[in-house]
Design an enzyme around this catalytic site. Structure first.
Site, PDB file in Angstrom:
ATOM      1  N   ARG A 104      19.600 -11.526 -25.455  1.00 19.62           N
ATOM      2  CA  ARG A 104      18.633 -12.356 -26.148  1.00 19.62           C
ATOM      3  C   ARG A 104      18.007 -13.324 -25.162  1.00 19.62           C
ATOM      4  O   ARG A 104      18.721 -14.061 -24.501  1.00 19.62           O
ATOM      5  CB  ARG A 104      19.399 -13.170 -27.199  1.00 19.62           C
ATOM      6  CG  ARG A 104      18.796 -13.172 -28.528  1.00 19.62           C
ATOM      7  CD  ARG A 104      19.699 -13.722 -29.579  1.00 19.62           C
ATOM      8  NE  ARG A 104      20.272 -15.019 -29.383  1.00 19.62           N
ATOM      9  CZ  ARG A 104      20.335 -15.944 -30.323  1.00 19.62           C
ATOM     10  NH1 ARG A 104      19.792 -15.702 -31.500  1.00 19.62           N
ATOM     11  NH2 ARG A 104      20.935 -17.074 -30.127  1.00 19.62           N
ATOM     12  N   THR A 108      12.654 -17.273 -26.170  1.00 20.06           N
ATOM     13  CA  THR A 108      11.881 -16.619 -27.241  1.00 20.06           C
ATOM     14  C   THR A 108      12.764 -16.039 -28.346  1.00 20.06           C
ATOM     15  O   THR A 108      12.265 -15.714 -29.422  1.00 20.06           O
ATOM     16  CB  THR A 108      11.069 -15.444 -26.657  1.00 20.06           C
ATOM     17  OG1 THR A 108      12.001 -14.455 -26.165  1.00 20.06           O
ATOM     18  CG2 THR A 108      10.175 -15.891 -25.506  1.00 20.06           C
ATOM     19  N   ASP A 200      28.918 -18.545 -29.059  1.00 22.85           N
ATOM     20  CA  ASP A 200      28.373 -17.354 -28.391  1.00 22.85           C
ATOM     21  C   ASP A 200      29.494 -16.309 -28.281  1.00 22.85           C
ATOM     22  O   ASP A 200      30.480 -16.511 -27.567  1.00 22.85           O
ATOM     23  CB  ASP A 200      27.858 -17.743 -27.002  1.00 22.85           C
ATOM     24  CG  ASP A 200      27.133 -16.580 -26.344  1.00 22.85           C
ATOM     25  OD1 ASP A 200      25.933 -16.710 -26.090  1.00 22.85           O
ATOM     26  OD2 ASP A 200      27.778 -15.533 -26.103  1.00 22.85           O
ATOM     27  N   ASP A 203      30.320 -14.918 -24.725  1.00 17.95           N
ATOM     28  CA  ASP A 203      30.977 -15.916 -23.874  1.00 17.95           C
ATOM     29  C   ASP A 203      32.420 -16.158 -24.312  1.00 17.95           C
ATOM     30  O   ASP A 203      33.319 -16.303 -23.476  1.00 17.95           O
ATOM     31  CB  ASP A 203      30.201 -17.242 -23.909  1.00 17.95           C
ATOM     32  CG  ASP A 203      28.920 -17.186 -23.088  1.00 17.95           C
ATOM     33  OD1 ASP A 203      28.802 -16.273 -22.241  1.00 17.95           O
ATOM     34  OD2 ASP A 203      28.049 -18.039 -23.299  1.00 17.95           O
TER      35      ASP A 203
HETATM   36  C1  PRP Z   1      24.369 -11.975 -28.926  1.00 18.11           C
HETATM   37  C2  PRP Z   1      25.068 -11.078 -29.937  1.00 18.11           C
HETATM   38  C3  PRP Z   1      23.938 -10.241 -30.462  1.00 18.11           C
HETATM   39  C4  PRP Z   1      22.774 -11.197 -30.426  1.00 18.11           C
HETATM   40  C5  PRP Z   1      22.517 -11.671 -31.805  1.00 18.11           C
HETATM   41  O1  PRP Z   1      24.156 -11.277 -27.766  1.00 18.11           O
HETATM   42  O2  PRP Z   1      26.115 -10.341 -29.408  1.00 18.11           O
HETATM   43  O3  PRP Z   1      23.676  -9.100 -29.664  1.00 18.11           O
HETATM   44  O4  PRP Z   1      23.155 -12.293 -29.589  1.00 18.11           O
HETATM   45  O5  PRP Z   1      21.384 -12.454 -31.876  1.00 18.11           O
HETATM   46  P1  PRP Z   1      20.052 -11.986 -32.599  1.00 18.11           P
HETATM   47  O6  PRP Z   1      20.449 -11.463 -33.940  1.00 18.11           O
HETATM   48  O7  PRP Z   1      19.273 -13.278 -32.695  1.00 18.11           O
HETATM   49  O8  PRP Z   1      19.363 -10.980 -31.755  1.00 18.11           O
HETATM   50  P2  PRP Z   1      23.649 -11.948 -26.390  1.00 18.11           P
HETATM   51  O9  PRP Z   1      22.179 -11.825 -26.283  1.00 18.11           O
HETATM   52  O10 PRP Z   1      24.208 -13.342 -26.287  1.00 18.11           O
HETATM   53  O11 PRP Z   1      24.232 -10.981 -25.309  1.00 18.11           O
HETATM   54  P3  PRP Z   1      25.754 -10.653 -24.921  1.00 18.11           P
HETATM   55  O12 PRP Z   1      26.334  -9.822 -26.030  1.00 18.11           O
HETATM   56  O13 PRP Z   1      25.568  -9.894 -23.659  1.00 18.11           O
HETATM   57  O14 PRP Z   1      26.484 -11.939 -24.719  1.00 18.11           O
HETATM   58  N1  URA Z   2      24.557 -14.771 -30.616  1.00 24.02           N
HETATM   59  C1  URA Z   2      25.801 -15.303 -30.603  1.00 24.02           C
HETATM   60  O1  URA Z   2      26.649 -14.888 -29.820  1.00 24.02           O
HETATM   61  N2  URA Z   2      26.071 -16.287 -31.460  1.00 24.02           N
HETATM   62  C2  URA Z   2      25.182 -16.780 -32.341  1.00 24.02           C
HETATM   63  O2  URA Z   2      25.523 -17.683 -33.120  1.00 24.02           O
HETATM   64  C3  URA Z   2      23.897 -16.208 -32.347  1.00 24.02           C
HETATM   65  C4  URA Z   2      23.614 -15.203 -31.482  1.00 24.02           C
END
Ligand code: PRP
Ligand code: URA
Length: 209
Positions: A104, A108, A200, A203
């Protein structure tokens, strides 16, 4: 419109509460996610079709129920999807796996693609897309778009936490895809994070913050 199923099983809810707690360690968070994913997998596969095959028990011959059709596909939305994927593969070891690499953009909130690999014959299989978080739904919607473009027709989406905004956006984009979640939270904050949420997910799983 496909349904939203909230898995209210007490074990799921108990484990999720420990995961939400900011004092929970990375190791415990990962272990709990793996445990919950077994229970969620049980729900998301509840309506799979069965057929029968003839087997011999030590006592007699019988028509025994077995899963019908080709092996399932679990599609992990990287990186956090892998936390759900591992437990699901414990339960369904023969499942095929697709990987959809998305992150993400923090400004944006759009999903940015960096990797995609899926089995060739998605059209003949039940495909379960997995990601712990459904926030804006930009990631889940793009992942399901890609799976559909690769031929997937019978899809479901499984997550741990969903925001109402994410449910609405996902249903508008993919009205045919049912959603399974362990909880439906209150709202998104100004940074697009689920509240009360768990922070997150990636993380917390991998200790990257
Ligand atoms: C997080 C999560 C989803 C996304 C959700 O991923 O695991 O994929 O955010 O958010 P959205 O519904 O607003 O798209 P992130 O982009 O943090 O990547 P990661 O899994 O690599 O940490
Ligand atoms: N992605 C995450 O990991 N946590 C949130 O709360 C939203 C998006």
């Amino acid at each position: 419109m496909a349904e939203v199923t909230v898995v209210t099983h007490p074990l799921v809810q108990h484990k999720l509460s420990i995961m939400r707690d900011k004092e929970t360690s990375t190791a415990s968070f990962r272990r709990l996610l793996r445990e919950i994913s077994l229970l969620l997998c049980y729900e998301v596969t509840r309506d799979l079709e069965l057929t029968h095959k003839t087997i011999e028990t030590p006592m007699e011959q019988m028509e025994a129920p077995t899963l019908k059709g080709k092996k399932l596909v679990f599609a992990s939305i990287l990186r956090a999807g892998n936390g759900l994927l591992e437990g699901m593969l414990d339960l369904v070891p023969s499942a095929r796996v697709a990987h959809v690499g998305l992150y993400r953009d923090h400004e944006t909130l759009e999903a940015v693609e960096y990797y995609y690999k899926a089995p060739a014959d998605l059209g003949d299989r039940v495909v379960v897309a997995v990601d712990p978080m459904l926030a804006t739904a930009n990631s889940a919607s793009l992942a399901v778009d890609k799976l559909k473009r690769s031929g997937a027709k019978n899809l479901r989406f499984l997550c741990l936490l969903a925001a109402p905004e994410g449910i609405k956006a996902f249903q508008e984009a993919h009205p045919d895809v049912p959603i399974f979640t362990a909880a439906l939270d209150s709202h998104l904050n100004e940074n697009g994070y689920i509240v009360p949420g768990l922070g997150d997910a990636g993380d917390r799983m991998y200790g990257t913050k």
